[in-house]
Write a protein that holds these residues in place. Structure first.
Motif, PDB file in Angstrom:
ATOM      1  N   GLU A 119      33.161  29.376  47.373  1.00 49.65           N
ATOM      2  CA  GLU A 119      34.536  29.111  47.799  1.00 49.65           C
ATOM      3  C   GLU A 119      35.407  29.229  46.562  1.00 49.65           C
ATOM      4  O   GLU A 119      35.428  28.338  45.716  1.00 49.65           O
ATOM      5  N   ILE A 120      36.097  30.355  46.423  1.00 47.53           N
ATOM      6  CA  ILE A 120      36.927  30.610  45.252  1.00 47.53           C
ATOM      7  C   ILE A 120      38.253  31.230  45.690  1.00 47.53           C
ATOM      8  O   ILE A 120      38.400  31.671  46.827  1.00 47.53           O
ATOM      9  N   GLU A 121      39.191  31.268  44.777  1.00 44.87           N
ATOM     10  CA  GLU A 121      40.452  31.958  45.013  1.00 44.87           C
ATOM     11  C   GLU A 121      40.348  33.358  44.425  1.00 44.87           C
ATOM     12  O   GLU A 121      39.571  33.609  43.503  1.00 44.87           O
ATOM     13  N   ASN A 122      41.132  34.251  44.986  1.00 46.75           N
ATOM     14  CA  ASN A 122      41.015  35.655  44.660  1.00 46.75           C
ATOM     15  C   ASN A 122      42.408  36.253  44.493  1.00 46.75           C
ATOM     16  O   ASN A 122      43.288  36.011  45.314  1.00 46.75           O
ATOM     17  N   PHE A 123      42.601  37.021  43.444  1.00 45.09           N
ATOM     18  CA  PHE A 123      43.856  37.734  43.218  1.00 45.09           C
ATOM     19  C   PHE A 123      43.519  39.203  43.048  1.00 45.09           C
ATOM     20  O   PHE A 123      42.702  39.564  42.203  1.00 45.09           O
ATOM     21  N   GLN A 124      44.118  40.037  43.887  1.00 47.55           N
ATOM     22  CA  GLN A 124      43.848  41.479  43.832  1.00 47.55           C
ATOM     23  C   GLN A 124      45.149  42.237  43.619  1.00 47.55           C
ATOM     24  O   GLN A 124      46.199  41.846  44.124  1.00 47.55           O
ATOM     25  N   VAL A 125      45.042  43.352  42.914  1.00 47.63           N
ATOM     26  CA  VAL A 125      46.166  44.261  42.730  1.00 47.63           C
ATOM     27  C   VAL A 125      45.754  45.601  43.331  1.00 47.63           C
ATOM     28  O   VAL A 125      44.728  46.179  42.939  1.00 47.63           O
ATOM     29  N   TRP A 126      46.542  46.041  44.293  1.00 43.41           N
ATOM     30  CA  TRP A 126      46.310  47.327  44.966  1.00 43.41           C
ATOM     31  C   TRP A 126      47.464  48.254  44.628  1.00 43.41           C
ATOM     32  O   TRP A 126      48.603  47.817  44.499  1.00 43.41           O
ATOM     33  N   GLN A 127      47.149  49.550  44.491  1.00 41.54           N
ATOM     34  CA  GLN A 127      48.178  50.537  44.192  1.00 41.54           C
ATOM     35  C   GLN A 127      48.010  51.743  45.107  1.00 41.54           C
ATOM     36  O   GLN A 127      46.880  52.188  45.349  1.00 41.54           O
ATOM     37  N   LYS A 128      49.124  52.239  45.590  1.00 38.10           N
ATOM     38  CA  LYS A 128      49.092  53.425  46.443  1.00 38.10           C
ATOM     39  C   LYS A 128      49.006  54.651  45.544  1.00 38.10           C
ATOM     40  O   LYS A 128      49.902  54.909  44.743  1.00 38.10           O
ATOM     41  N   GLN A 129      47.900  55.368  45.659  1.00 36.62           N
ATOM     42  CA  GLN A 129      47.659  56.567  44.870  1.00 36.62           C
ATOM     43  C   GLN A 129      47.352  57.716  45.822  1.00 36.62           C
ATOM     44  O   GLN A 129      46.410  57.625  46.608  1.00 36.62           O
ATOM     45  N   LYS A 130      48.163  58.763  45.740  1.00 38.07           N
ATOM     46  CA  LYS A 130      47.982  59.946  46.600  1.00 38.07           C
ATOM     47  C   LYS A 130      47.891  59.545  48.069  1.00 38.07           C
ATOM     48  O   LYS A 130      47.044  60.030  48.804  1.00 38.07           O
ATOM     49  N   GLY A 131      48.732  58.590  48.468  1.00 38.14           N
ATOM     50  CA  GLY A 131      48.817  58.180  49.863  1.00 38.14           C
ATOM     51  C   GLY A 131      47.776  57.171  50.313  1.00 38.14           C
ATOM     52  O   GLY A 131      47.752  56.791  51.476  1.00 38.14           O
ATOM     53  N   GLN A 132      46.911  56.704  49.398  1.00 43.01           N
ATOM     54  CA  GLN A 132      45.854  55.759  49.770  1.00 43.01           C
ATOM     55  C   GLN A 132      45.945  54.517  48.893  1.00 43.01           C
ATOM     56  O   GLN A 132      46.179  54.603  47.682  1.00 43.01           O
ATOM     57  N   TRP A 133      45.718  53.347  49.503  1.00 44.07           N
ATOM     58  CA  TRP A 133      45.719  52.090  48.756  1.00 44.07           C
ATOM     59  C   TRP A 133      44.366  51.892  48.093  1.00 44.07           C
ATOM     60  O   TRP A 133      43.329  51.925  48.744  1.00 44.07           O
ATOM     61  N   LEU A 134      44.376  51.724  46.759  1.00 43.46           N
ATOM     62  CA  LEU A 134      43.157  51.523  45.977  1.00 43.46           C
ATOM     63  C   LEU A 134      43.241  50.221  45.201  1.00 43.46           C
ATOM     64  O   LEU A 134      44.299  49.851  44.674  1.00 43.46           O
ATOM     65  N   LEU A 135      42.110  49.546  45.085  1.00 41.52           N
ATOM     66  CA  LEU A 135      42.021  48.337  44.279  1.00 41.52           C
ATOM     67  C   LEU A 135      42.018  48.746  42.811  1.00 41.52           C
ATOM     68  O   LEU A 135      41.163  49.536  42.385  1.00 41.52           O
ATOM     69  N   ILE A 136      42.980  48.205  42.038  1.00 41.86           N
ATOM     70  CA  ILE A 136      43.019  48.506  40.609  1.00 41.86           C
ATOM     71  C   ILE A 136      42.696  47.281  39.763  1.00 41.86           C
ATOM     72  O   ILE A 136      42.371  47.418  38.586  1.00 41.86           O
ATOM     73  N   GLY A 137      42.776  46.100  40.371  1.00 43.52           N
ATOM     74  CA  GLY A 137      42.461  44.887  39.628  1.00 43.52           C
ATOM     75  C   GLY A 137      42.096  43.758  40.558  1.00 43.52           C
ATOM     76  O   GLY A 137      42.636  43.640  41.662  1.00 43.52           O
ATOM     77  N   ARG A 138      41.160  42.949  40.107  1.00 45.10           N
ATOM     78  CA  ARG A 138      40.747  41.777  40.882  1.00 45.10           C
ATOM     79  C   ARG A 138      40.319  40.687  39.927  1.00 45.10           C
ATOM     80  O   ARG A 138      39.630  40.955  38.940  1.00 45.10           O
ATOM     81  N   GLN A 139      40.773  39.457  40.195  1.00 47.06           N
ATOM     82  CA  GLN A 139      40.333  38.318  39.410  1.00 47.06           C
ATOM     83  C   GLN A 139      40.090  37.154  40.350  1.00 47.06           C
ATOM     84  O   GLN A 139      40.975  36.756  41.101  1.00 47.06           O
ATOM     85  N   ALA A 140      38.887  36.637  40.322  1.00 46.36           N
ATOM     86  CA  ALA A 140      38.545  35.448  41.086  1.00 46.36           C
ATOM     87  C   ALA A 140      38.602  34.250  40.149  1.00 46.36           C
ATOM     88  O   ALA A 140      38.393  34.375  38.939  1.00 46.36           O
ATOM     89  N   PHE A 141      38.906  33.088  40.721  1.00 45.40           N
ATOM     90  CA  PHE A 141      38.966  31.877  39.900  1.00 45.40           C
ATOM     91  C   PHE A 141      38.661  30.676  40.766  1.00 45.40           C
ATOM     92  O   PHE A 141      38.869  30.683  41.973  1.00 45.40           O
ATOM     93  N   LYS A 142      38.114  29.668  40.118  1.00 47.84           N
ATOM     94  CA  LYS A 142      37.787  28.423  40.809  1.00 47.84           C
ATOM     95  C   LYS A 142      39.046  27.603  40.966  1.00 47.84           C
ATOM     96  O   LYS A 142      39.928  27.632  40.124  1.00 47.84           O
ATOM     97  N   PHE A 143      39.099  26.835  42.035  1.00 46.74           N
ATOM     98  CA  PHE A 143      40.290  26.006  42.270  1.00 46.74           C
ATOM     99  C   PHE A 143      39.940  24.550  42.192  1.00 46.74           C
ATOM    100  O   PHE A 143      38.832  24.146  42.114  1.00 46.74           O
TER     101      PHE A 143
END
Length: 143
Positions: A119-143
């Motif tokens: 059970e953790i928190e999650n922060f993701q960064v998605w970027q639209k590249q060539k018309g498709q959403w791609l994950l470029i960054g993710r950081q999980a952390f305990k709360f």
């Protein structure tokens, strides 16, 4: 007069729902997050490769940071896997071709054969590249 007030009230209420409706991009990001979640759960390696940027930085709550190949290899080899996996309480903030996603990562993880309730928190960064959403960054952390 009452009919006019009632009509105006409904219009205001309806326009509030329209304004609060998620944009098409926000809906597409939510779908991409769900596809990523399902790909991780079901060890869908082609799906994981298709949803992650080549230069993704994938951070775990332990502090470990992986690149695309390392992240996918852990799932492919079974070093990291899931019996259950769900993203809860998701919030998406759009900024042009970038989406910031926060959610609660709820899982029964399997790490090197050991079941680990997670059970953790999650922060993701998605970027639209060539018309498709791609994950470029993710950081999980305990709360």
């Amino acid at each position: 007069m009452t009919r006019l007030k009632l009509t105006l009230g409904f219009l205001c209420l309806f326009s509030g729902f329209v304004a609060a409706a998620p944009s098409a991009d926000e809906q597409d990001v939510a779908k991409a997050v769900d596809k990523m979640t399902q790909a991780m759960l079901h060890k869908d390696i082609p799906g994981l490769k298709a949803l992650t940027s080549d230069n993704v930085t994938y951070g775990h709550s332990s502090g470990k940071v992986q690149n695309k190949d390392e992240f996918i290899a852990d799932i492919e080899t079974g070093r990291s896997g899931f019996n259950t996996l769900e993203m809860k309480n998701q919030k998406i903030n759009m900024n042009g071709d970038t989406a910031l996603v926060r959610n609660h990562f709820s899982a029964e993880a399997v790490n090197s054969g050991k079941v680990v309730p997670t059970e953790i928190e999650n922060f993701q960064v998605w970027q639209k590249q060539k018309g498709q959403w791609l994950l470029i960054g993710r950081q999980a952390f305990k709360f």
